[in-house]
Structures are given as structure tokens and as C-alpha cells.
Design a protein around this motif. Structure first.
Motif, short mmCIF file in Angstrom:
data_model
loop_
_atom_site.label_atom_id
_atom_site.label_comp_id
_atom_site.label_asym_id
_atom_site.label_seq_id
_atom_site.Cartn_x
_atom_site.Cartn_y
_atom_site.Cartn_z
N ALA A 34 11.44 14.50 4.73
CA ALA A 34 10.67 13.29 4.49
C ALA A 34 10.78 12.84 3.03
N TYR A 38 12.57 9.28 1.57
CA TYR A 38 11.76 8.41 0.70
C TYR A 38 12.50 8.14 -0.61
N ASP A 166 18.69 8.22 14.50
CA ASP A 166 17.31 8.67 14.70
C ASP A 166 16.80 8.36 16.10
N VAL A 183 8.90 14.67 15.55
CA VAL A 183 7.92 13.83 14.86
C VAL A 183 8.46 13.43 13.49
N LEU A 184 9.10 14.38 12.81
CA LEU A 184 9.70 14.09 11.50
C LEU A 184 10.69 12.93 11.61
N TYR A 185 11.48 12.91 12.67
CA TYR A 185 12.48 11.86 12.82
C TYR A 185 11.86 10.51 13.19
N VAL A 186 10.66 10.52 13.76
CA VAL A 186 9.92 9.27 13.91
C VAL A 186 9.58 8.73 12.53
N GLY A 187 9.15 9.64 11.64
CA GLY A 187 8.89 9.26 10.25
C GLY A 187 10.16 8.80 9.55
N ALA A 190 10.90 5.23 10.46
CA ALA A 190 10.09 4.28 9.70
C ALA A 190 10.60 4.15 8.27
N LEU A 191 10.97 5.29 7.66
CA LEU A 191 11.49 5.26 6.29
C LEU A 191 12.84 4.55 6.23
#
Length: 212
Positions: A34, A38, A166, A183-187, A190-191
Motif C-alpha cells: 500500500a 501511494y 488488479d 483486500v489489499l488489491y482493492v486498495g 483505488a490508488l
């Protein structure tokens, strides 16, 4: 403490999510991944060393989960990260490397290489491993390599390739029981959208210095 002791400790369950144990490796991969995405969106050069740490955690995680192409992909990512780190640090004539669009020639090479790579990796996984998802494992590998090349060169369209990857990774990791990574890849998704927006702005009005 030996390397095997360290890797063994990292693979120990930290907590349980949806009746599935989540290891230290997956948690550390979550956090470093993550942070890396970012920093890429912010065009911060520190994304490269953070990304290398993330790759090392994912080598352990994916090998344990039987995602052999993704595990091998992390080794290639480390080599590409070294190249990207050098490219971003060097810049262009002493200035920050600018965001640019992918050329037609680059697209042609990437699409041909991606198609051939997907086919070759699928065949390799079917014949040489016990992978239960050879095509999807190969497809995400090819997409990720294409996107990483674009990231190294600061090509705007690299974000679209990451978004495509993703969208496959999210259900793939859930299918393999790696729920936290899913779940990390959902984030990540979004990123990636945020990164696309920020790099598009940078393309329209290049910044004078790297964001801190």
C-alpha cells in the motif's frame, strides 16, 4: 538466527480472517504494498526501495500459496525496480523524469510481448508446476510486467495496465484464500485510479520538483 528461522517465523499465523490464517508475511506485504503504490502515485522515488521490500515478502507468500508465476514475477520486479530507481534518480538532463504517454511503437511491443508471455507462462505452469490457475496466473504476470515497464519510464498508461491486472488479482487471491491480499488489491485499485488522475495532471502541467 538463520534465514530459514526468519522465513519460518514470517509464515506463522498472526490472526484469522474468514476462518483463514493470515501470516506475518501477508500483513507486511499488505503494508509495504500500500505504501509503495501511494508513493508511486506521488512520484516519490522512495517507492522503489519500499517496492523491493514488498517483492521479498510476496516471494514467500506466493510460493506458500502455490502461485508460482507470481512468486517468480517478484524476482523480475526487483530487477525492474533497480532499473526504475536508477531511471528516476537520473532524470532527464538533471531534471525530474517527466510523465509521458506510451508511444505507438511501445504499445505494439508491449501487446505482442504480453500475448506471447501469457501463452508461454501458461504452458510452463501447466507442464512444470501444480498451479490450479495457470492462465490467470500467467495473465496477471504479463500485465504486471507491462505495467512495471511503463512505471519505470513514467508512462501514463501504465496505470491502466495496473488497473486491468488488479481487476484479475482481486478475485484470484480470494479464490486462493489470500483474503487480506485480495483486500489489499482493492486498495491498490483505488490508488491506481488516484495515480492515473495525478499523473494526468502532471502530464498537463509538469511539476518542478518531486512531491515530498
Amino acid at each position: 538466527m538463520s534465514l530459514s528461522d526468519i522465513t519460518g517465523a514470517l509464515q506463522q499465523p498472526l490472526f484469522t480472517l474468514l476462518d483463514t490464517p493470515v501470516s506475518w508475511t501477508e500483513v507486511l506485504g499488505f503494508g509495504s504494498g500500500a505504501l509503495c503504490v501511494y508513493l508511486v502515485a506521488r512520484q516519490h522515488i522512495a517507492n522503489w526501495p519500499v517496492g523491493i521490500a514488498n517483492n521479498l515478502f510476496f516471494i514467500l507468500l506466493f510460493t506458500q500459496a502455490g502461485l508460482f508465476a507470481d512468486a517468480g514475477l517478484q524476482v523480475v520486479f526487483i530487477a525492474l525496480a533497480a532499473y526504475g530507481w536508477w531511471t528516476w534518480a537520473r532524470g532527464v538532463r538533471g531534471a525530474e523524469l517527466p510523465v509521458r504517454r506510451t508511444t505507438r511503437t511501445e504499445w505494439a511491443v508491449l501487446l505482442i510481448a504480453g500475448a506471447l508471455g501469457t501463452a508461454a507462462i501458461t504452458w510452463l505452469l501447466v507442464t512444470a508446476t501444480e498451479s490450479t490457475v495457470p492462465f490467470w496466473d500467467a495473465l496477471t504476470t504479463a500485465l504486471s510486467l507491462m505495467a512495471t515497464y511503463g512505471q519505470c519510464r513514467k508512462r501514463l498508461e501504465s496505470w491502466w495496465l495496473w488497473i486491468a491486472a488488479d481487476l484479475v488479482y482481486i478475485p484470484l487471491y480470494a479464490h486462493k484464500g489470500l483474503y487480506l491480499t485480495s483486500v489489499l488489491y482493492v486498495g491498490f485499485l483505488a490508488l491506481c485510479v488516484r495515480g492515473l488522475v495525478e499523473w494526468r495532471r502532471s502530464l498537463a502541467a509538469p511539476r518542478l520538483e518531486v512531491a515530498a
